[in-house]
Design a protein around this motif. Structure first.
Motif, PDB file in Angstrom:
ATOM      1  N   LEU A 177      38.298  23.986  27.541  1.00 10.22           N
ATOM      2  CA  LEU A 177      38.550  22.650  28.077  1.00 10.22           C
ATOM      3  C   LEU A 177      40.023  22.454  28.420  1.00 10.22           C
ATOM      4  N   LEU A 178      40.910  23.095  27.645  1.00 12.27           N
ATOM      5  CA  LEU A 178      42.347  22.948  27.867  1.00 12.27           C
ATOM      6  C   LEU A 178      42.858  23.788  29.033  1.00 12.27           C
ATOM      7  N   THR A 179      42.132  24.851  29.371  1.00  8.06           N
ATOM      8  CA  THR A 179      42.651  25.797  30.385  1.00  8.06           C
ATOM      9  C   THR A 179      41.778  25.936  31.624  1.00  8.06           C
ATOM     10  N   ARG A 180      40.663  25.218  31.694  1.00  6.08           N
ATOM     11  CA  ARG A 180      39.682  25.474  32.752  1.00  6.08           C
ATOM     12  C   ARG A 180      40.202  25.220  34.167  1.00  6.08           C
ATOM     13  N   GLU A 181      41.206  24.343  34.317  1.00  2.00           N
ATOM     14  CA  GLU A 181      41.709  24.035  35.655  1.00  2.00           C
ATOM     15  C   GLU A 181      43.036  24.733  35.949  1.00  2.00           C
ATOM     16  N   ARG A 182      43.404  25.688  35.104  1.00  2.00           N
ATOM     17  CA  ARG A 182      44.686  26.361  35.278  1.00  2.00           C
ATOM     18  C   ARG A 182      44.489  27.832  35.633  1.00  2.00           C
ATOM     19  N   MET A 183      45.467  28.363  36.346  1.00  2.00           N
ATOM     20  CA  MET A 183      45.511  29.787  36.662  1.00  2.00           C
ATOM     21  C   MET A 183      46.737  30.376  35.978  1.00  2.00           C
ATOM     22  N   PHE A 184      46.595  31.594  35.495  1.00  2.00           N
ATOM     23  CA  PHE A 184      47.681  32.254  34.783  1.00  2.00           C
ATOM     24  C   PHE A 184      47.962  33.592  35.451  1.00  2.00           C
ATOM     25  N   THR A 185      49.255  33.855  35.701  1.00  2.00           N
ATOM     26  CA  THR A 185      49.650  35.124  36.315  1.00  2.00           C
ATOM     27  C   THR A 185      50.218  36.039  35.247  1.00  2.00           C
ATOM     28  N   ILE A 186      49.571  37.175  35.040  1.00  2.00           N
ATOM     29  CA  ILE A 186      50.011  38.146  34.043  1.00  2.00           C
ATOM     30  C   ILE A 186      50.079  39.515  34.698  1.00  2.00           C
ATOM     31  N   GLY A 187      51.260  40.121  34.686  1.00  2.00           N
ATOM     32  CA  GLY A 187      51.423  41.429  35.310  1.00  2.00           C
ATOM     33  C   GLY A 187      51.087  41.438  36.787  1.00  2.00           C
ATOM     34  N   GLY A 188      51.353  40.312  37.461  1.00  2.00           N
ATOM     35  CA  GLY A 188      51.103  40.223  38.894  1.00  2.00           C
ATOM     36  C   GLY A 188      49.658  39.905  39.253  1.00  2.00           C
ATOM     37  N   THR A 189      48.799  39.738  38.255  1.00  2.00           N
ATOM     38  CA  THR A 189      47.393  39.424  38.494  1.00  2.00           C
ATOM     39  C   THR A 189      47.084  38.013  38.021  1.00  2.00           C
ATOM     40  N   TYR A 207      44.665  35.102  36.596  1.00  2.00           N
ATOM     41  CA  TYR A 207      43.481  34.976  35.758  1.00  2.00           C
ATOM     42  C   TYR A 207      43.133  33.501  35.589  1.00  2.00           C
ATOM     43  N   GLU A 208      41.857  33.197  35.665  1.00  2.00           N
ATOM     44  CA  GLU A 208      41.409  31.846  35.349  1.00  2.00           C
ATOM     45  C   GLU A 208      41.492  31.632  33.840  1.00  2.00           C
ATOM     46  N   GLY A 214      32.557  40.958  26.953  1.00  2.00           N
ATOM     47  CA  GLY A 214      33.779  40.177  27.045  1.00  2.00           C
ATOM     48  C   GLY A 214      34.924  41.047  27.524  1.00  2.00           C
ATOM     49  N   GLY A 215      34.987  42.270  27.002  1.00  2.00           N
ATOM     50  CA  GLY A 215      36.026  43.205  27.430  1.00  2.00           C
ATOM     51  C   GLY A 215      35.930  43.550  28.902  1.00  2.00           C
ATOM     52  N   LEU A 216      34.707  43.725  29.403  1.00  2.00           N
ATOM     53  CA  LEU A 216      34.518  44.012  30.831  1.00  2.00           C
ATOM     54  C   LEU A 216      34.976  42.837  31.689  1.00  2.00           C
ATOM     55  N   SER A 217      34.688  41.622  31.249  1.00  2.00           N
ATOM     56  CA  SER A 217      35.108  40.440  32.007  1.00  2.00           C
ATOM     57  C   SER A 217      36.625  40.366  32.112  1.00  2.00           C
ATOM     58  N   VAL A 218      37.299  40.654  30.988  1.00  2.00           N
ATOM     59  CA  VAL A 218      38.761  40.602  30.982  1.00  2.00           C
ATOM     60  C   VAL A 218      39.344  41.756  31.799  1.00  2.00           C
ATOM     61  N   TRP A 219      38.828  42.950  31.591  1.00  2.00           N
ATOM     62  CA  TRP A 219      39.352  44.132  32.265  1.00  2.00           C
ATOM     63  C   TRP A 219      39.168  44.040  33.775  1.00  2.00           C
ATOM     64  N   LEU A 220      38.002  43.603  34.209  1.00  2.00           N
ATOM     65  CA  LEU A 220      37.701  43.526  35.638  1.00  2.00           C
ATOM     66  C   LEU A 220      38.004  42.152  36.234  1.00  2.00           C
ATOM     67  N   ASN A 221      38.488  41.231  35.376  1.00  2.00           N
ATOM     68  CA  ASN A 221      38.802  39.873  35.821  1.00  2.00           C
ATOM     69  C   ASN A 221      37.586  39.233  36.506  1.00  2.00           C
TER      70      ASN A 221
END
Length: 205
Positions: free
Chosen positions: A27-39, A41-42, A84-91
């Motif tokens: 709920l706190l992050t659903r409308e934000r985008m985060f840039t990590i290592g140039g990628t 992530y929702e 969960g790991g696949l979702s994070v790894w493959l974004n």
């Protein structure tokens, strides 16, 4: 290893705490985008990344405190780590959203295999906690297998056709409520096949 008794409130916190934290963090992050290592992530992906170690920690603590884990808990944790790991790894959030489908299909399939062998794996998992006959366990197991299969289909329909917000609410509250209501509506089976009463009816309900 025999199980140990722990505070039921602590046990509940360890079992559902990670899900509550996941929901609040989403709920706190659903409308934000985060840039990590140039990628980019929702918020959903980052929350999923945090949910995995949290689930591992809570499961390990449960094992340390109770001295045992059910097969259901182990399988659930493995699927959370893998998908969960696949979702994070493959974004890609689709893998994590598929997880409940696979969990419920595995549970339905396992119960179905037991039924084909004339056994109730549910009775084994619950260690005969309910005072009902073997026939009663078989009836309850058939119903639960069908229920799990229905939940798998419902999860597929929700995540494929609805928004991430809708799926998170469904996963957090809908599935939990559905399981609770299922067991609340099985009073007839418990009464009919009770081993505590004399002359119980043995009809399949």
């Amino acid at each position: 290893m025999s199980g140990k008794t722990i505070n039921p409130i602590l046990k509940t916190v360890l079992e559902i705490g990670p899900v509550v934290v996941f929901f609040a963090a989403y709920l706190l992050t659903r409308e934000r985008m985060f840039t990590i290592g140039g990628t980019e992530y929702e918020g959903f992906i980052l929350v999923t990344a945090g949910f995995i170690p949290l689930m591992i920690l809570s499961t390990v603590l449960l094992w340390k405190l109770t001295g045992k884990l059910s097969k259901m808990q182990i399988v659930t944790l493995l699927l959370i780590v893998v998908f969960g790991g696949l979702s994070v790894w493959l974004n890609d959030d689709r893998f994590f959203k598929m997880k409940p489908t696979l969990i419920y299909l595995l549970f339905a399939g396992a119960l179905g295999i037991g039924l084909l062998r004339g056994e109730s794996y549910l009775q084994d998992v619950m260690e005969g906690a309910l005072p009902i006959s073997h026939e009663g366990w078989m009836v309850l197991t058939r119903r639960l297998a069908g229920f799990f299969f229905a939940l798998a289909l419902l999860n597929e329909a929700i995540w494929r056709t609805q928004s991430t917000d809708t799926w998170v609410y469904f996963k957090t509250f809908g599935l939990t409520a559905a399981v609770f209501l299922f067991f609340m509506t099985q009073g007839g089976v418990l009464k009919r096949y009770s081993t505590e009463a004399e002359g119980g009816d043995s009809k399949d309900g």
